[in-house]
Design a protein around this motif. Structure first.
Motif, PDB file in Angstrom:
ATOM      1  N   TYR A 148      89.007 -44.895  42.354  1.00 41.14           N
ATOM      2  CA  TYR A 148      89.008 -44.250  43.668  1.00 41.14           C
ATOM      3  C   TYR A 148      87.830 -43.275  43.770  1.00 41.14           C
ATOM      4  CZ  TYR A 148      93.643 -46.000  45.030  1.00 41.14           C
ATOM      5  OH  TYR A 148      94.698 -46.802  45.397  1.00 41.14           O
ATOM      6  N   ALA A 149      87.135 -43.320  44.914  1.00 38.29           N
ATOM      7  CA  ALA A 149      85.920 -42.521  45.134  1.00 38.29           C
ATOM      8  C   ALA A 149      84.866 -42.902  44.095  1.00 38.29           C
ATOM      9  CB  ALA A 149      86.215 -41.023  45.103  1.00 38.29           C
ATOM     10  N   CYS A 150      84.603 -44.193  44.008  1.00 43.96           N
ATOM     11  CA  CYS A 150      83.698 -44.717  42.982  1.00 43.96           C
ATOM     12  C   CYS A 150      82.236 -44.412  43.270  1.00 43.96           C
ATOM     13  CB  CYS A 150      83.893 -46.222  42.841  1.00 43.96           C
ATOM     14  SG  CYS A 150      83.394 -47.196  44.290  1.00 43.96           S
ATOM     15  N   GLY A 151      81.891 -44.074  44.526  1.00 47.41           N
ATOM     16  CA  GLY A 151      80.499 -43.848  44.873  1.00 47.41           C
ATOM     17  C   GLY A 151      79.676 -45.100  44.655  1.00 47.41           C
ATOM     18  N   ASP A 152      78.501 -44.943  44.033  1.00 45.61           N
ATOM     19  CA  ASP A 152      77.662 -46.112  43.756  1.00 45.61           C
ATOM     20  C   ASP A 152      78.071 -46.829  42.473  1.00 45.61           C
ATOM     21  OD1 ASP A 152      76.728 -44.453  41.733  1.00 45.61           O
ATOM     22  OD2 ASP A 152      74.755 -44.145  42.636  1.00 45.61           O
ATOM     23  N   GLY A 153      79.101 -46.317  41.799  1.00 48.83           N
ATOM     24  CA  GLY A 153      79.634 -46.961  40.600  1.00 48.83           C
ATOM     25  C   GLY A 153      78.900 -46.651  39.318  1.00 48.83           C
ATOM     26  N   ASN A 190      78.269 -43.893  37.565  1.00 50.72           N
ATOM     27  CA  ASN A 190      78.860 -43.008  36.553  1.00 50.72           C
ATOM     28  C   ASN A 190      80.010 -43.669  35.802  1.00 50.72           C
ATOM     29  OD1 ASN A 190      77.023 -41.015  37.101  1.00 50.72           O
ATOM     30  ND2 ASN A 190      78.409 -39.782  38.355  1.00 50.72           N
ATOM     31  N   THR A 191      80.894 -44.353  36.507  1.00 56.69           N
ATOM     32  CA  THR A 191      82.001 -45.024  35.834  1.00 56.69           C
ATOM     33  C   THR A 191      81.477 -46.160  34.959  1.00 56.69           C
ATOM     34  OG1 THR A 191      83.522 -44.483  37.646  1.00 56.69           O
ATOM     35  CG2 THR A 191      84.182 -46.257  36.166  1.00 56.69           C
ATOM     36  N   PHE A 192      80.517 -46.894  35.450  1.00 57.45           N
ATOM     37  CA  PHE A 192      79.871 -47.956  34.682  1.00 57.45           C
ATOM     38  C   PHE A 192      79.296 -47.394  33.382  1.00 57.45           C
ATOM     39  CE2 PHE A 192      76.283 -50.690  33.589  1.00 57.45           C
ATOM     40  CZ  PHE A 192      76.738 -51.970  33.857  1.00 57.45           C
ATOM     41  N   PHE A 193      78.657 -46.220  33.482  1.00 58.99           N
ATOM     42  CA  PHE A 193      78.062 -45.585  32.306  1.00 58.99           C
ATOM     43  C   PHE A 193      79.146 -45.130  31.328  1.00 58.99           C
ATOM     44  CE2 PHE A 193      76.461 -41.994  29.883  1.00 58.99           C
ATOM     45  CZ  PHE A 193      75.215 -42.451  29.452  1.00 58.99           C
ATOM     46  N   LYS A 194      80.198 -44.491  31.840  1.00 60.54           N
ATOM     47  CA  LYS A 194      81.287 -44.040  30.973  1.00 60.54           C
ATOM     48  C   LYS A 194      81.946 -45.209  30.246  1.00 60.54           C
ATOM     49  CE  LYS A 194      82.471 -40.228  34.107  1.00 60.54           C
ATOM     50  NZ  LYS A 194      83.466 -39.756  35.082  1.00 60.54           N
ATOM     51  N   ALA A 195      81.925 -46.379  30.880  1.00 61.48           N
ATOM     52  CA  ALA A 195      82.535 -47.567  30.292  1.00 61.48           C
ATOM     53  C   ALA A 195      81.651 -48.214  29.234  1.00 61.48           C
ATOM     54  CB  ALA A 195      82.853 -48.586  31.389  1.00 61.48           C
ATOM     55  N   GLY A 196      80.479 -47.640  28.993  1.00 61.96           N
ATOM     56  CA  GLY A 196      79.582 -48.184  27.978  1.00 61.96           C
ATOM     57  C   GLY A 196      78.420 -48.965  28.533  1.00 61.96           C
ATOM     58  N   GLY A 197      78.333 -49.078  29.856  1.00 62.59           N
ATOM     59  CA  GLY A 197      77.201 -49.754  30.474  1.00 62.59           C
ATOM     60  C   GLY A 197      75.921 -48.957  30.284  1.00 62.59           C
ATOM     61  N   ARG A 198      74.809 -49.641  30.122  1.00 65.57           N
ATOM     62  CA  ARG A 198      73.526 -48.975  29.940  1.00 65.57           C
ATOM     63  C   ARG A 198      72.457 -49.647  30.799  1.00 65.57           C
ATOM     64  NH1 ARG A 198      76.573 -45.879  28.404  1.00 65.57           N
ATOM     65  NH2 ARG A 198      76.676 -44.735  26.424  1.00 65.57           N
ATOM     66  N   PHE A 199      71.420 -48.862  31.106  1.00 62.37           N
ATOM     67  CA  PHE A 199      70.363 -49.306  32.002  1.00 62.37           C
ATOM     68  C   PHE A 199      69.011 -49.254  31.307  1.00 62.37           C
ATOM     69  CE2 PHE A 199      73.834 -47.544  34.408  1.00 62.37           C
ATOM     70  CZ  PHE A 199      74.015 -48.446  35.450  1.00 62.37           C
ATOM     71  N   ASP A 200      68.102 -50.060  31.794  1.00 60.21           N
ATOM     72  CA  ASP A 200      66.735 -50.011  31.303  1.00 60.21           C
ATOM     73  C   ASP A 200      66.190 -48.601  31.460  1.00 60.21           C
ATOM     74  OD1 ASP A 200      63.635 -50.245  31.965  1.00 60.21           O
ATOM     75  OD2 ASP A 200      64.185 -51.967  30.731  1.00 60.21           O
ATOM     76  N   LYS A 201      65.436 -48.137  30.476  1.00 65.14           N
ATOM     77  CA  LYS A 201      64.959 -46.754  30.486  1.00 65.14           C
ATOM     78  C   LYS A 201      64.042 -46.453  31.664  1.00 65.14           C
ATOM     79  CE  LYS A 201      61.078 -47.578  27.313  1.00 65.14           C
ATOM     80  NZ  LYS A 201      60.484 -47.200  26.007  1.00 65.14           N
ATOM     81  N   ASN A 202      63.489 -47.480  32.287  1.00 70.71           N
ATOM     82  CA  ASN A 202      62.611 -47.259  33.432  1.00 70.71           C
ATOM     83  C   ASN A 202      63.340 -47.356  34.775  1.00 70.71           C
ATOM     84  OD1 ASN A 202      60.205 -46.858  31.922  1.00 70.71           O
ATOM     85  ND2 ASN A 202      60.074 -49.073  31.592  1.00 70.71           N
ATOM     86  N   LYS A 240      81.840 -43.769  51.868  1.00 73.39           N
ATOM     87  CA  LYS A 240      80.450 -43.900  52.294  1.00 73.39           C
ATOM     88  C   LYS A 240      79.989 -45.341  52.103  1.00 73.39           C
ATOM     89  CE  LYS A 240      79.155 -39.081  51.555  1.00 73.39           C
ATOM     90  NZ  LYS A 240      78.213 -38.136  50.920  1.00 73.39           N
ATOM     91  N   ALA A 241      79.680 -45.988  53.225  1.00 65.41           N
ATOM     92  CA  ALA A 241      79.336 -47.409  53.195  1.00 65.41           C
ATOM     93  C   ALA A 241      78.079 -47.690  52.379  1.00 65.41           C
ATOM     94  CB  ALA A 241      79.162 -47.924  54.624  1.00 65.41           C
ATOM     95  N   LYS A 242      77.100 -46.801  52.450  1.00 68.14           N
ATOM     96  CA  LYS A 242      75.841 -47.044  51.738  1.00 68.14           C
ATOM     97  C   LYS A 242      76.042 -46.975  50.229  1.00 68.14           C
ATOM     98  CE  LYS A 242      72.938 -45.393  55.521  1.00 68.14           C
ATOM     99  NZ  LYS A 242      71.976 -44.349  55.974  1.00 68.14           N
ATOM    100  N   LEU A 243      76.922 -46.081  49.789  1.00 69.81           N
ATOM    101  CA  LEU A 243      77.219 -46.023  48.362  1.00 69.81           C
ATOM    102  C   LEU A 243      77.919 -47.294  47.896  1.00 69.81           C
ATOM    103  CD1 LEU A 243      78.361 -42.317  47.834  1.00 69.81           C
ATOM    104  CD2 LEU A 243      76.114 -43.327  47.454  1.00 69.81           C
ATOM    105  N   LEU A 244      78.783 -47.839  48.735  1.00 71.89           N
ATOM    106  CA  LEU A 244      79.450 -49.086  48.381  1.00 71.89           C
ATOM    107  C   LEU A 244      78.466 -50.252  48.337  1.00 71.89           C
ATOM    108  CD1 LEU A 244      82.809 -48.807  50.368  1.00 71.89           C
ATOM    109  CD2 LEU A 244      82.444 -48.498  47.917  1.00 71.89           C
ATOM    110  N   GLN A 245      77.448 -50.212  49.204  1.00 69.93           N
ATOM    111  CA  GLN A 245      76.407 -51.238  49.137  1.00 69.93           C
ATOM    112  C   GLN A 245      75.690 -51.188  47.796  1.00 69.93           C
ATOM    113  OE1 GLN A 245      74.538 -50.112  53.064  1.00 69.93           O
ATOM    114  NE2 GLN A 245      74.388 -52.332  53.272  1.00 69.93           N
ATOM    115  N   LYS A 246      75.442 -49.975  47.315  1.00 78.09           N
ATOM    116  CA  LYS A 246      74.811 -49.823  46.008  1.00 78.09           C
ATOM    117  C   LYS A 246      75.761 -50.287  44.899  1.00 78.09           C
ATOM    118  CE  LYS A 246      72.283 -45.983  45.517  1.00 78.09           C
ATOM    119  NZ  LYS A 246      71.917 -44.549  45.592  1.00 78.09           N
ATOM    120  N   ALA A 247      77.038 -49.938  45.018  1.00 79.32           N
ATOM    121  CA  ALA A 247      78.022 -50.367  44.018  1.00 79.32           C
ATOM    122  C   ALA A 247      78.119 -51.887  43.961  1.00 79.32           C
ATOM    123  CB  ALA A 247      79.379 -49.756  44.325  1.00 79.32           C
ATOM    124  N   ASP A 248      77.978 -52.536  45.105  1.00 84.13           N
ATOM    125  CA  ASP A 248      78.045 -53.993  45.154  1.00 84.13           C
ATOM    126  C   ASP A 248      76.923 -54.618  44.326  1.00 84.13           C
ATOM    127  OD1 ASP A 248      79.183 -56.451  46.226  1.00 84.13           O
ATOM    128  OD2 ASP A 248      77.329 -56.621  47.377  1.00 84.13           O
TER     129      ASP A 248
END
Length: 317
Positions: free
Chosen positions: A47-52, A54-66, A116-124
């Motif tokens: 609930y209130a996931c925003g762009d997702g 932070n939760t993705f990161f807490k779950a162990g997800g990682r992103f390219d350093k750039n 916020k619809a735009k944040l959900l677009q990013k989460a998608d």
């Protein structure tokens, strides 16, 4: 020194590089928090996931350093304009947005909600939620009652009546289901600069507070949160964690938020991508060296002992 903790902090700072205080905070929430993530076969809602991110990161997800989450943020507005207009620099979306994922969590969330619809677009674009629902926390979202194994929310204090939002969430949980809430307590008020430095001008205090108070209409004390989460016997609290030690909370409270707009415009002015990558790498490495001792041993730094942000783990009866 734990290599795992250094990797956690470095990854968080790379993600939030122009706001290192946020990187420190996310690392602290992850380092000190309960493992609330869904296991195989479990149905969970964020609930209130925003762009997702932070939760993705807490779950162990990682992103390219750039990968730069600030790339399309507000660039033309000054810091005082952003505060005065109450601009959310992350409430934006354009078609170029693409999270550069290098490691995905093992299990996805079935639902993510946000108003916020735009944040959900990013989460998608993150592809971490099977279903995204545009809804305020006060809304009774279209999720079947008693269908969820796990409910997670890190923004319950953003709604004026958290009791109402919580009642909706508990209805969606199966008996025995787990509910995890990250909340600010009334100790958050001690971080306001009207309290910390009352002799400074209101303009200076507002610049330092950066409009944060508008996000806390449902803030409660520790005792009050306990009463809210036990919900007249509907659930039992199993764990309470201090995920934001006071020394870290004070570092976050100072942060770089007042100068973020200027930093962001400076970054956009660097024409050579390889130059930018090198600057970011050095920046992240320096901040990691500075903040890792604070993350590992916050008790060794000046602190007030107050519990600003807590994580409650409750089990529905």
């Amino acid at each position: 020194m734990s290599n795992d903790t250094r990797e956690l902090l470095s990854s968080a700072l790379s993600l939030w590089w122009l706001r290192p205080e946020n990187g420190l905070a996310i690392a602290s929430y992850t380092h000190n928090g309960f493992d609330f993530l869904p296991k195989e076969g479990q149905v969970a809602a964020d609930y209130a996931c925003g762009d997702g991110i932070n939760t993705f990161f807490k779950a162990g997800g990682r992103f390219d350093k750039n990968f730069d989450i600030f790339g399309a943020a507000v660039r033309s507005e000054s810091a005082d304009q952003i505060v005065g207009k109450k601009i959310d620099v992350f409430d934006h979306f354009d078609e170029s947005y693409k999270p550069a994922v290098i490691k995905r969590p093992d299990v996805k969330f079935a639902y993510g909600t946000d108003h916020k619809a735009k944040l959900l677009q990013k989460a998608d674009r993150l592809d971490y939620y099977d279903n995204l629902i545009e809804a305020d926390l006060a809304n009774n979202v279209e999720i079947e009652e008693e269908s969820l194994d796990i409910v997670y929310c890190n923004s319950l204090y953003w709604t004026p009546v958290p009791e109402q939002a919580l009642a909706h969430m508990y209805k969606k949980l199966k008996p025995g289901g787990l509910a995890v809430f990250d909340v600010m307590t009334t100790h958050r008020k001690a971080l306001r600069y009207q309290h910390l430095m009352p002799t400074m001008s209101s303009a200076w205090q507002n610049l330092m507070n950066r409009g944060r108070d508008q996000n806390n209409p449902g803030i409660r004390s520790n005792r009050e949160w306990r009463k809210v989460f036990e919900a007249n016997g509907a659930a039992k609290i199993e764990d309470v964690r201090n995920i934001f030690p006071s020394a870290i909370a004070h570092a976050w409270n100072i942060g770089l938020r007042p100068i973020f707009p200027v930093l962001n415009r400076m970054v956009q002015a660097i024409p050579d991508a390889s130059d930018l990558a090198g600057i970011k790498e050095e920046w992240v490495e320096t901040w990691t060296d500075l903040l890792l001792p604070l993350l590992l041993e916050p008790q060794e730094f000046p602190n007030t002992g107050t519990q600003v942000r807590l994580q409650y783990v409750a089990r529905k009866k």
